[in-house]
Design a protein around this motif. Structure first.
Motif, PDB file in Angstrom:
ATOM      1  N   THR A  91       7.929  29.025 114.180  1.00  0.00           N
ATOM      2  CA  THR A  91       9.054  29.433 115.369  1.00  0.00           C
ATOM      3  C   THR A  91      10.384  28.626 114.880  1.00  0.00           C
ATOM      4  O   THR A  91      11.406  29.181 115.268  1.00  0.00           O
ATOM      5  CB  THR A  91       8.439  28.936 116.574  1.00  0.00           C
ATOM      6  OG1 THR A  91       8.327  27.412 116.689  1.00  0.00           O
ATOM      7  CG2 THR A  91       7.240  29.456 117.015  1.00  0.00           C
ATOM      8  N   ASN A  92      10.350  27.605 114.265  1.00  0.00           N
ATOM      9  CA  ASN A  92      11.655  26.886 114.118  1.00  0.00           C
ATOM     10  C   ASN A  92      11.436  26.370 112.769  1.00  0.00           C
ATOM     11  O   ASN A  92      10.396  25.682 112.259  1.00  0.00           O
ATOM     12  CB  ASN A  92      11.740  25.676 115.142  1.00  0.00           C
ATOM     13  CG  ASN A  92      12.069  26.313 116.245  1.00  0.00           C
ATOM     14  OD1 ASN A  92      11.067  26.498 116.914  1.00  0.00           O
ATOM     15  ND2 ASN A  92      13.080  26.384 116.967  1.00  0.00           N
ATOM     16  N   CYS A  93      12.410  26.146 112.028  1.00  0.00           N
ATOM     17  CA  CYS A  93      12.671  25.417 110.818  1.00  0.00           C
ATOM     18  C   CYS A  93      14.074  24.937 110.656  1.00  0.00           C
ATOM     19  O   CYS A  93      15.246  25.734 110.650  1.00  0.00           O
ATOM     20  CB  CYS A  93      12.153  26.183 109.694  1.00  0.00           C
ATOM     21  SG  CYS A  93      12.310  25.250 108.055  1.00  0.00           S
ATOM     22  N   PHE A 150       2.654  24.280 120.537  1.00  0.00           N
ATOM     23  CA  PHE A 150       3.580  24.183 119.649  1.00  0.00           C
ATOM     24  C   PHE A 150       3.304  22.873 118.769  1.00  0.00           C
ATOM     25  O   PHE A 150       3.320  21.639 119.393  1.00  0.00           O
ATOM     26  CB  PHE A 150       5.190  23.918 119.833  1.00  0.00           C
ATOM     27  CG  PHE A 150       5.751  25.485 120.664  1.00  0.00           C
ATOM     28  CD1 PHE A 150       6.154  26.384 119.772  1.00  0.00           C
ATOM     29  CD2 PHE A 150       5.401  25.740 121.833  1.00  0.00           C
ATOM     30  CE1 PHE A 150       6.637  27.589 120.239  1.00  0.00           C
ATOM     31  CE2 PHE A 150       5.809  26.942 122.408  1.00  0.00           C
ATOM     32  CZ  PHE A 150       6.291  27.761 121.543  1.00  0.00           C
ATOM     33  N   VAL A 151       3.239  23.009 117.263  1.00  0.00           N
ATOM     34  CA  VAL A 151       2.922  21.836 116.660  1.00  0.00           C
ATOM     35  C   VAL A 151       4.075  21.643 115.590  1.00  0.00           C
ATOM     36  O   VAL A 151       4.275  22.708 114.862  1.00  0.00           O
ATOM     37  CB  VAL A 151       1.566  22.021 115.535  1.00  0.00           C
ATOM     38  CG1 VAL A 151       1.253  20.971 114.882  1.00  0.00           C
ATOM     39  CG2 VAL A 151       0.469  22.302 116.797  1.00  0.00           C
ATOM     40  N   THR A 152       4.729  20.290 115.557  1.00  0.00           N
ATOM     41  CA  THR A 152       5.837  20.023 114.687  1.00  0.00           C
ATOM     42  C   THR A 152       5.537  18.932 113.704  1.00  0.00           C
ATOM     43  O   THR A 152       4.884  17.970 114.193  1.00  0.00           O
ATOM     44  CB  THR A 152       6.923  19.646 115.750  1.00  0.00           C
ATOM     45  OG1 THR A 152       7.145  20.662 116.493  1.00  0.00           O
ATOM     46  CG2 THR A 152       8.156  19.277 114.900  1.00  0.00           C
ATOM     47  N   TRP A 153       6.040  19.140 112.613  1.00  0.00           N
ATOM     48  CA  TRP A 153       5.828  18.082 111.589  1.00  0.00           C
ATOM     49  C   TRP A 153       7.362  18.074 110.746  1.00  0.00           C
ATOM     50  O   TRP A 153       8.102  19.112 110.934  1.00  0.00           O
ATOM     51  CB  TRP A 153       4.815  18.184 110.672  1.00  0.00           C
ATOM     52  CG  TRP A 153       4.422  19.414 109.978  1.00  0.00           C
ATOM     53  CD1 TRP A 153       5.223  19.427 108.620  1.00  0.00           C
ATOM     54  CD2 TRP A 153       4.216  20.810 110.194  1.00  0.00           C
ATOM     55  NE1 TRP A 153       4.766  20.843 108.184  1.00  0.00           N
ATOM     56  CE2 TRP A 153       4.183  21.553 109.052  1.00  0.00           C
ATOM     57  CE3 TRP A 153       3.427  20.987 111.366  1.00  0.00           C
ATOM     58  CZ2 TRP A 153       3.541  22.726 109.081  1.00  0.00           C
ATOM     59  CZ3 TRP A 153       2.733  22.418 111.438  1.00  0.00           C
ATOM     60  CH2 TRP A 153       3.169  23.156 110.172  1.00  0.00           C
ATOM     61  N   TYR A 154       7.452  16.954 110.108  1.00  0.00           N
ATOM     62  CA  TYR A 154       8.776  16.712 109.137  1.00  0.00           C
ATOM     63  C   TYR A 154       8.091  16.375 107.637  1.00  0.00           C
ATOM     64  O   TYR A 154       7.238  15.739 107.372  1.00  0.00           O
ATOM     65  CB  TYR A 154       9.520  15.510 109.800  1.00  0.00           C
ATOM     66  CG  TYR A 154      10.005  15.708 110.938  1.00  0.00           C
ATOM     67  CD1 TYR A 154      11.296  16.266 111.269  1.00  0.00           C
ATOM     68  CD2 TYR A 154       9.235  15.631 112.228  1.00  0.00           C
ATOM     69  CE1 TYR A 154      11.780  16.431 112.487  1.00  0.00           C
ATOM     70  CE2 TYR A 154       9.653  15.613 113.273  1.00  0.00           C
ATOM     71  CZ  TYR A 154      10.975  16.134 113.400  1.00  0.00           C
ATOM     72  OH  TYR A 154      11.294  16.213 114.989  1.00  0.00           O
ATOM     73  N   MET A 179      12.470  19.868 109.050  1.00  0.00           N
ATOM     74  CA  MET A 179      11.479  19.996 110.346  1.00  0.00           C
ATOM     75  C   MET A 179      10.949  21.282 110.380  1.00  0.00           C
ATOM     76  O   MET A 179      11.661  22.315 110.316  1.00  0.00           O
ATOM     77  CB  MET A 179      12.322  19.757 111.607  1.00  0.00           C
ATOM     78  CG  MET A 179      11.586  19.766 112.853  1.00  0.00           C
ATOM     79  SD  MET A 179      11.252  21.196 113.483  1.00  0.00           S
ATOM     80  CE  MET A 179      12.630  21.771 114.352  1.00  0.00           C
ATOM     81  N   ARG A 218       8.038  23.683 112.878  1.00  0.00           N
ATOM     82  CA  ARG A 218       7.196  24.104 114.010  1.00  0.00           C
ATOM     83  C   ARG A 218       6.457  25.549 113.893  1.00  0.00           C
ATOM     84  O   ARG A 218       7.175  26.295 113.553  1.00  0.00           O
ATOM     85  CB  ARG A 218       8.063  23.932 115.253  1.00  0.00           C
ATOM     86  CG  ARG A 218       7.550  24.081 116.518  1.00  0.00           C
ATOM     87  CD  ARG A 218       8.519  23.828 117.748  1.00  0.00           C
ATOM     88  NE  ARG A 218       8.965  22.440 117.783  1.00  0.00           N
ATOM     89  CZ  ARG A 218      10.357  22.051 117.588  1.00  0.00           C
ATOM     90  NH1 ARG A 218      11.210  23.033 117.614  1.00  0.00           N
ATOM     91  NH2 ARG A 218      10.485  20.891 117.675  1.00  0.00           N
ATOM     92  N   ARG A 245      15.797  29.538 114.144  1.00  0.00           N
ATOM     93  CA  ARG A 245      14.945  29.862 115.348  1.00  0.00           C
ATOM     94  C   ARG A 245      14.507  31.350 115.318  1.00  0.00           C
ATOM     95  O   ARG A 245      15.418  32.059 115.330  1.00  0.00           O
ATOM     96  CB  ARG A 245      15.565  29.577 116.758  1.00  0.00           C
ATOM     97  CG  ARG A 245      14.704  29.691 117.827  1.00  0.00           C
ATOM     98  CD  ARG A 245      15.543  29.479 119.031  1.00  0.00           C
ATOM     99  NE  ARG A 245      14.560  29.515 120.435  1.00  0.00           N
ATOM    100  CZ  ARG A 245      13.841  28.604 120.969  1.00  0.00           C
ATOM    101  NH1 ARG A 245      13.961  27.446 120.527  1.00  0.00           N
ATOM    102  NH2 ARG A 245      13.265  28.577 121.938  1.00  0.00           N
TER     103      ARG A 245
END
Length: 451
Positions: A101-103, A139-143, A158, A160, A405
């Motif tokens: 969904t996001n980067c 939603f799962v987020t990592w870096y 980032m 997600r 997004r």
């Protein structure tokens, strides 16, 4: 997060515990990058994405994640991602669908052919359960951060994803219902069609004639909306209609940001409008930014054409000019834009060039089983296409970062049209639209000096 019980087990509790434990670990080494930065992978990437090339010994910055992608067997052999445990828990709990969904990527410098990178990862968090356009999900987020052989940082990201429960079709199978997801506008079908029955046919006949019809009781004269078979005041089934003036005021409203809705570019306003006749009706407010909408604002009726057969009654500020229908883009590259035909070959080859072997980008059957109507672009390809558009628009620029997004999927068989706007000397915004609406909105930052 609120409690969510799926398939007889509590997903929420295990996720909360795992998320807290992983976040406490902080930054840790990721699996080794399988290959040094090399010309062969750059060539495959640029050819698949249609990038003009000419990188002169450096890799395109949007490729940064490619260098640490492990391939088909890599994650199992090397330990995988910092997010593996939450993703596994969600899979076991029935949240088998996955979509990025996001980067957000930041580039300290472009990496050079021959460099061997290493990377670290840290866990960001889990949010949910949330209702989305794909279904209920988390939603799962990592870096991730990349370093060169001298331990100097070269890039950071980032990332997600949404893990969701694939929706069931009316026939009980996974995937979208038959007949959904056509092209909006001329030559196609808007994917969200109203259900028209005996109680509502008069309303849609009126819209097609440029009228806003409000149902009335033939016995007591009471007006009502939405329409129904019986008067709520006197219980008579005798009914007719009056043609509303098309004037009213905003009674209440919400600003919609997410989930994506086909044919709509967020944020946009959904308002309850009180008509001069005293009844209330829901519609979008067009012709002004969301922040200008207020309760009590006078509005007037406008009609928005969605496809050859469907027109919707909408609202605009009383003093605003009528909204103009956007012309249909012609074939090829539009002026100031980039147009890409999303053939199955393009979708599959670009996923492989970015070393993304997730089945939803290659296997139509598995993609449909996870709630999609077909295979679709992966986010690494979308990042690369945003980069391509910017560098074709601003030749010689050097990218400092890309934030994307994702909205609606970009399915095989569709067309992606990228357009943009120069915000200032160092910032561009990019929009990528498909027939269902906005696939991507992006912000691209440029460095002060040219490469």
């Amino acid at each position: 997060m609120q409690e969510s019980t799926v398939h007889g087990s509590s997903v929420h509790g295990e996720l909360t515990e795992a998320a807290a434990r992983l976040a406490a670990v902080g930054e840790r080494p990721a699996a080794p990058c399988p290959d040094p930065v090399n010309a062969a992978m750059i060539r495959n990437w640029t050819q698949a994405l249609g990038d003009p090339g000419g990188w002169d010994g450096v890799a395109p910055p949007a490729m940064i994640q490619v260098w640490s992608m492990q391939g088909l067997a890599g994650p199992r052999q090397q330990g995988g991602s910092v997010a593996d445990e939450p993703l596994r828990l969600l899979n076991e709990g029935g949240y088998g669908g996955v979509v990025a969904t996001n980067c957000e990527q930041t580039y300290d410098r472009y990496v050079k052919v021959g460099e061997r990178l290493r990377s670290t990862m840290r866990f960001g968090g889990v949010a949910g359960p949330k209702k989305t356009g794909m279904g209920e999900g988390y939603f799962v987020t990592w870096y991730q951060t990349w370093y060169d052989e001298n331990d100097e940082r070269v890039a950071e990201m980032m990332f997600r994803v949404l893990k969701f429960q694939p929706r069931k079709r009316p026939d009980g199978a996974a995937g979208p219902a038959k007949g959904g997801g056509g092209k909006a506008g001329k030559g196609g079908k808007y994917p969200l069609q109203p259900a028209i029955g005996p109680d509502t046919a008069f309303f849609w006949d009126g819209v097609n004639n440029g009228e806003l019809r409000v149902q009335s009781c033939d016995d007591c004269g009471a007006l009502r909306h939405p329409p129904g078979p019986m008067c709520p005041s006197c219980h008579s089934t005798a009914r007719g209609y009056v043609v509303a003036s098309g004037r009213g005021e905003v009674h209440s409203y919400v600003v919609h940001h997410h989930p994506p809705v086909p044919g709509r570019t967020p944020p946009y306003v959904v308002a309850v409008v009180e008509l001069e006749e005293g009844v209330r009706i829901i519609g979008n407010v067009l012709g002004c930014p969301p922040e200008d909408v207020t309760v009590g604002m006078p509005v007037r009726l406008v009609f928005e054409r969605m496809d050859d057969d469907l027109t919707l009654p909408q609202w605009t500020p009383a003093g605003a000019p009528p909204p103009q229908e956007e012309p249909e883009p012609g074939p090829g590259t539009a002026e100031g834009g980039l147009e890409i035909e999303l053939t199955p070959t393009f979708v599959i080859s670009t996923a492989l060039a970015t070393r993304d072997f997730t089945p939803v980008h290659h296997d139509p059957g598995l993609a449909r089983a996870q709630g999609s109507k077909d295979i679709f672009l992966n986010i690494l390809t979308t990042m690369g296409l945003v980069q391509r558009y910017v560098l074709e628009t601003v030749p010689g620029a050097e990218l400092a970062g890309i934030e994307v997004r994702l909205g609606v999927p970009a399915y095989a068989g569709d067309t992606l049209r990228l357009t943009g706007e120069r915000v200032d000397e160092h910032t561009l915004t990019v929009r990528g639209a498909v027939s269902l609406g906005d696939h991507v909105t992006a912000t691209v930052r440029l460095k002060a000096e040219e490469r």
